[in-house]
Structure formats: structure tokens, C-alpha cells
Design an enzyme around this catalytic site. Structure first.
Site, PDB file in Angstrom:
ATOM      1  CB  SER A 146      -0.961   0.023   1.191  1.00  0.00           C
ATOM      2  OG  SER A 146      -0.266   0.348   2.370  1.00  0.00           O
ATOM      3  CE  LYS A 194      -2.740   1.561   4.634  1.00  0.00           C
ATOM      4  NZ  LYS A 194      -1.885   0.524   5.223  1.00  0.00           N
TER       5      LYS A 194
END
Length: 200
Positions: free
Chosen positions: A121, A158
Site C-alpha cells: 500500500s 499510512k
């Protein structure tokens, strides 16, 4: 026989240097014996010989090398604490896998640790599976910073975007094929400083 002795001394010296690089300390005779499989009396005899040859300093049972003196002010020891997910959140095992010695200029100020990235990701910012991510330990992050975020007992890496007006936090993956993750509660464990690929 002499060649065999030289080879044993080289093995011991190599182990000492590797141990010192990884931990920032010189090993004990017990640690050298365990790490090389060489009996302790033999290790001690070779340490004396290495000291007499000027390869190390061995006095009072304490080993000192050139590396000890040259790098003590330029390097800092940083713990590698397992994996952090770059995909769906995954439990980050908080045990120390090993220690690495990194340049002080790279680490900067504050308490830092390393996590091994997994998942896809964050690939658009160059964080790929197996990379080591240098993290500064802190409990806050600015909007848009890449953070290690703990959700329950699961940790993920993230971009962090708090949305207080919506009573939620948006965690943004840097991968155009993936969607944002929204959570109500999260605990920040640190902010990513840089990716270290050459040590993976």
C-alpha cells in the site's frame, strides 16, 4: 597448524567486528564461543594473541577495537522491531529482532526504531515489502505525515489525516489501486523518517 590458528583468529575477529557493528558493544568470551562454536579456552588464547598482534586491545577481560573508538560518536544503535503492514493492518510484534548501527546524521534526534515493511500500500512513495522504515517514536503526527498507527492491537503504516468534524481518522495508502481506510480511534506510535533499502 599455524594456518589453522590464523584461520581461527580470523573467525574470532570477524565475529567481534560483526557483533560490535550490530550491537554497539564488544562481545564477551561466552558470546564469542556461542557464536563461533569455538571452545572458550581457545577463544581466550586467541584473544591474547590478537592483542599481542595489535589487532585488538584485550586487557582485564575487556575487548576494545579500532571500531569502538572511531565510531562511538558517529553511530547510534537502533532496534529492529519486526514488521508493520503496508496494506491491511497487521499485528506488529514488539520484540527486538536485532540491533543495527546507523549514522547519527541519518537518525537525528529523538528515540528511533526500525520496522520491516510488508504489503503493497505504500509502493508509490518507494516503500516496498522488506524495506526497513526508520521511525521516530512519538504520540502525535501532523496531517499528511506517514505514521505508524495502532488500531486495537494491529499496526499499519499510512498517511495520517485526522477529520475531527467527522469524528474519524483517514488513513491514506500511497497506492492508486487501494482505497482509504477510515477509523474512529487510533494510537500513533511514531512518524516515518526515511526508508533504508541498503540494509534489507
Amino acid at each position: 597448524m599455524r594456518e589453522k590458528n590464523r584461520e581461527t583468529s580470523r573467525r574470532i575477529l570477524t565475529y567481534i567486528k560483526r557483533y560490535e557493528w550490530e550491537t554497539g558493544e564488544t562481545p564477551s568470551i561466552r558470546a564469542i564461543a556461542a557464536g563461533t562454536g569455538i571452545p572458550r579456552p581457545t577463544v581466550q588464547r586467541h584473544l591474547v594473541a590478537l592483542g599481542e598482534a595489535g589487532e585488538i586491545s584485550y586487557a582485564g577481560g575487556v575487548i576494545t577495537t579500532d571500531m569502538s573508538e572511531k565510531t562511538s560518536s558517529d553511530l547510534v544503535t537502533v532496534a529492529l522491531l519486526g514488521e508493520v503492514a503496508c496494506g491491511l493492518p497487521s499485528y506488529a510484534e514488539e520484540h527486538i529482532e536485532s540491533y543495527l548501527r546507523l549514522p547519527r546524521a541519518l537518525v537525528g534526534n529523538g528515540n528511533c526504531y526500525l520496522l520491516r515493511a510488508k504489503g503493497e500500500s505504500m509502493v508509490d512513495v518507494g516503500i516496498t515489502p522488506g524495506d526497513l522504515v526508520l521511525v521516530r517514536e512519538q504520540a502525535t503526527a501532523e496531517p499528511g505525515q506517514i505514521a505508524v498507527v495502532l488500531i486495537g492491537e494491529e499496526a499499519t503504516l499510512k498517511r495520517y489525516y485526522p477529520e475531527p468534524e467527522k469524528h474519524r481518522i483517514r488513513l491514506h495508502p500511497e497506492n492508486t489501486a487501494m482505497s482509504d481506510l477510515y477509523v474512529r480511534d487510533a494510537l500513533i506510535q511514531g512518524v516515518a523518517l526515511r526508508v533504508i533499502k541498503e540494509l534489507t
